[in-house]
Design an enzyme around this catalytic site. Sequence first.
Site, PDB file in Angstrom:
ATOM      1  N   ARG A  15     -35.625 -38.245 -33.355  1.00  0.00           N
ATOM      2  CA  ARG A  15     -35.172 -37.300 -32.170  1.00  0.00           C
ATOM      3  C   ARG A  15     -36.900 -37.505 -31.622  1.00  0.00           C
ATOM      4  NH1 ARG A  15     -30.987 -39.989 -29.824  1.00  0.00           N
ATOM      5  NH2 ARG A  15     -29.104 -39.987 -31.881  1.00  0.00           N
ATOM      6  N   GLN A  29     -18.361 -32.539 -33.604  1.00  0.00           N
ATOM      7  CA  GLN A  29     -17.714 -32.995 -34.669  1.00  0.00           C
ATOM      8  C   GLN A  29     -17.113 -33.055 -35.435  1.00  0.00           C
ATOM      9  OE1 GLN A  29     -21.549 -34.608 -36.167  1.00  0.00           O
ATOM     10  NE2 GLN A  29     -22.635 -36.068 -35.164  1.00  0.00           N
ATOM     11  N   ASP A  38     -28.690 -33.160 -28.005  1.00  0.00           N
ATOM     12  CA  ASP A  38     -29.289 -34.449 -28.118  1.00  0.00           C
ATOM     13  C   ASP A  38     -30.871 -34.859 -27.380  1.00  0.00           C
ATOM     14  OD1 ASP A  38     -28.744 -34.965 -31.120  1.00  0.00           O
ATOM     15  OD2 ASP A  38     -27.392 -36.219 -30.551  1.00  0.00           O
TER      16      ASP A  38
END
Length: 423
Positions: free
Chosen positions: A380, A165, A307
């Site tokens: 998650r 990011q 993730d």
Amino acid sequence: MIKLKKTSISGSISIPSSKSQTIRAFLIATFAKGKSIIHNPLISSDTIACIDACKMLGAKITFTSENETAFVDSSELDINGKSLTIDTMNSGTTTYLLYGLLGTLGAKEITLTGDEQLNRRPILPLVNAYRDLGLNAQLEGECPPVKITGALKGGKTSIICKTSQYLSSLLLSLPLASTDSVVDCPLLYEKPYVKMTLEWLDRQNIKYTISEDLQHVEIKGGQCYREDEVTVLGDFSSASFFFVMAAITGTAITVNGLDRNDVQGDKRILDVLQAMGCEITWNGYSVTVKGPEHLKGGSFDLNSMPDTLPVLTIAALKAEEDVLFYNVQNARIKETDRIKCMRENLEALGANVVENPDGLLIKGGTKVKGTLVKGFKDHRIIMALAVCSLLCDEELTIDDESACSVTFPTFFTLFDKLKGENK
């Protein structure tokens, strides 16, 4: 708190849209300073944080009755000389990607902050990179809140990107800088998400050159975004939980609304599950995963797909041989330290697991038990633990399931649907 019992599942679901793509769509539409249309956006707390931030900047955003389409009118953005505080809640994606773009609007000062979890996520490397490029900031320590002042000018910088990011933020903002820019990334994790950002730049005809390894980029300044009409497709990160449900139960589950050619890094979970023995079948925008009687072990590099670590550790519990997930140290700087948190939960479930600096080793042949486990307010981890209930003979209790709203507010509804289709 939610209590889950082992059950049989099978069937077909349609997956929600991509969070990462939705946030990029709204940010570009806002800074295009025109009228854009976004079809099939994800509506979750993370994307709402992004939408609310865009509205604070002056974008007028409206939706059709079922939120199927968003209309973004950013033709009258005007925060020149103003001071604002933008709360991005739990959305790290919004915080990082919005950061540099804020330096193009002429505001006097903008404070970026979030919830307790977000304000523990490191932002100092990005702050320092933007300082090289003319955008100043004040912060205590290495995490938000951060006060942004000055203007994005462009220039040269180098940044260690333990999260993709950081680079995506620079890629989105630097075309709007007043001069050309050069960015070097001696270390870059999660490269597929950078490719996702580059696809948006290509769609906007932004001029840049980038090395094959994505670690050196040159961007022309003085460019602009244009109004557009886009459709957001399904999220492989969200779909991963249902892929693993099929894998550990030996059943078939079909997930609709996914693009086989999408650059989302979490798409590679299908390759991992196939290597572990699952059957993968594509039919247009639908993919069916069928689990075998027993999953295979192996070693898997998850750097491009951190993730998926929580839910893949659940798949590993069904393997007869050891499963090693490595090169995923970037999972430690998400909403939580997911390596540590999953190790604690797996041990509570009775698994034999080793925590490594860069991942987890799950010993094969483990039978897990139902117990009380901790979601750590991490969406998650919570969803991965819910998947684990399909392996436990006893009831499994998750202390708090509310964080699912961050990216997947309908997760338990779709989970119940697959239970219902199997009755």
